[in-house]
Design an enzyme around this catalytic site. Structure first.
Site, PDB file in Angstrom:
ATOM      1  CB  THR A  53      -0.937  -0.278   1.095  1.00 10.36           C
ATOM      2  OG1 THR A  53      -2.037  -1.409   1.340  1.00 10.36           O
ATOM      3  CG2 THR A  53      -2.046   0.861   1.537  1.00 10.36           C
ATOM      4  CE1 TYR A 108     -16.484  -1.956  -6.269  1.00  6.82           C
ATOM      5  CE2 TYR A 108     -16.246  -3.620  -8.218  1.00  6.82           C
ATOM      6  CZ  TYR A 108     -17.029  -2.281  -7.648  1.00  6.82           C
ATOM      7  OH  TYR A 108     -17.759  -2.021  -8.096  1.00  6.82           O
ATOM      8  CE1 TYR A 140      -2.487  -4.953   5.527  1.00  5.88           C
ATOM      9  CE2 TYR A 140      -1.486  -4.767   3.292  1.00  5.88           C
ATOM     10  CZ  TYR A 140      -2.209  -4.106   4.372  1.00  5.88           C
ATOM     11  OH  TYR A 140      -2.294  -2.372   4.770  1.00  5.88           O
ATOM     12  NE  ARG A 143      -4.359   1.942   2.985  1.00  5.76           N
ATOM     13  CZ  ARG A 143      -4.561   2.727   2.148  1.00  5.76           C
ATOM     14  NH1 ARG A 143      -5.370   2.616   0.820  1.00  5.76           N
ATOM     15  NH2 ARG A 143      -3.830   3.656   2.522  1.00  5.76           N
ATOM     16  CE  LYS A 151       1.087  -3.741   6.643  1.00 14.05           C
ATOM     17  NZ  LYS A 151       1.117  -2.632   6.051  1.00 14.05           N
ATOM     18  CB  ILE A 178       4.435  -4.801   7.670  1.00 12.80           C
ATOM     19  CG1 ILE A 178       4.928  -6.382   7.657  1.00 12.80           C
ATOM     20  CG2 ILE A 178       4.339  -4.518   6.678  1.00 12.80           C
ATOM     21  CD1 ILE A 178       4.222  -7.221   6.911  1.00 12.80           C
TER      22      ILE A 178
END
Length: 294
Positions: free
Chosen positions: A46, A109, A135, A140, A164, A206
């Site tokens: 990201t 999405y 992750y 997001r 993560k 991270i």
């Protein structure tokens, strides 16, 4: 065996004025991160603007980081996608370029079901021979890798070795650690939660903060790993305003502004992300100055 313990930097991808990748600055960032004690480089996640890098750019940044790190610390490639076939392709190509592992973001999405997450992550991981870090960042992606799902993947897919966790939900993260029973390493995905997550058994972070304070972030993680939570808590609190400032606009807008303030030619983010507003830039500059970075 863990890919790394401690602080992995979620590396920003520096850009030139024309928007192309600035490899001279990227090389400086790699060298300065290693000199600062960073334990791993996470390339083109990201923070590295993966959504707006073309595939050839994306893979070249990974290859370049691998070359410049030269085996001194692991390089983990961001290769996740909302298109499973594309994630398979990118993961295979990252392995060919020498990546030590892949970071696989939950499909965004599409909002996959938990079964969809299991099937997608399993297919990607089974297509390569290097370890994978899941992750989870629901803010997001619109999807949440639930503890049972994470635990199942850690126990049943050989090279899914870590997660993560950026859900921000400490109770959920504790449940991941409980249910995975050691099958998954857990990294904090939020710089303001390093100590709480590591106190539960996480092995590092991270980190966006590592872009601007690599030694501090590494040392904070080492305090936790050494069991010195008094020192760790003190330093976690010391960094809170800097962490807030680095996320007062969507990542990586602030961290690129911070790197520019530090003298790196990091450029500006690619659209749809924009440059930091003047008011927030002043806030960030103040936080960096008070922290001793500027």
């Amino acid at each position: 065996m863990s890919i790394f313990k401690g602080a992995g930097v979620a590396m920003a991808t520096p850009m030139k004025e024309d928007g192309s990748v600035n490899y001279d600055t990227l090389e400086k960032l790699v060298e300065d991160q290693i000199a600062g004690g960073t334990d791993a480089i996470i390339s083109v996640g990201t923070s590295g603007e993966a959504p707006t890098l073309e595939d050839d750019e994306h893979l070249e940044v990974i290859r370049f980081c691998v070359e410049k790190a030269a085996g001194r610390i692991p390089v983990i490639a961001g290769t996740g996608s909302n298109n499973t076939a594309h994630a398979v392709m990118m993961s295979k190509e990252a392995q060919k370029r020498g990546a030590d592992g892949c970071l696989l973001v939950a499909p965004y999405y599409n909002k996959a079901t938990q079964q969809g997450l299991i099937e997608s992550f399993s297919l990607i991981a089974n297509s390569i021979d290097i370890p994978c870090i899941l992750y989870n960042v629901p803010s997001r992606t619109g999807s949440n890798i639930l503890p049972d799902t994470a635990a199942y993947l850690g126990k049943n897919v050989e090279n899914i070795v870590a997660i993560k966790e950026a859900s921000g939900n400490i109770s959920q993260i504790a449940e991941v650690l409980e249910k995975s029973e050691g099958a998954l390493d857990v990294y904090s995905g939020n710089d303001d939660q390093i100590v709480p997550i590591m106190s539960l058994g996480g092995i590092g972070v991270i980190s966006v903060l590592s872009n601007v304070a690599p030694k501090f972030t590494h040392d904070l993680c080492m305090s936790c790993l050494d069991g010195d939570y008094v020192t760790a808590a003190k330093n976690q609190l010391k960094a809170m305003e800097l962490c807030r400032s680095l996320f007062c606009e969507v990542n990586p807008i602030p961290v690129k502004a911070a790197l520019n303030m530090m003298g790196y030619e990091a450029g500006k983010p690619r659209l749809p992300l924009t440059e930091m507003t003047p008011a927030n830039k002043e806030r960030l500059k103040k936080a960096m100055t008070e922290f001793g970075i500027l």
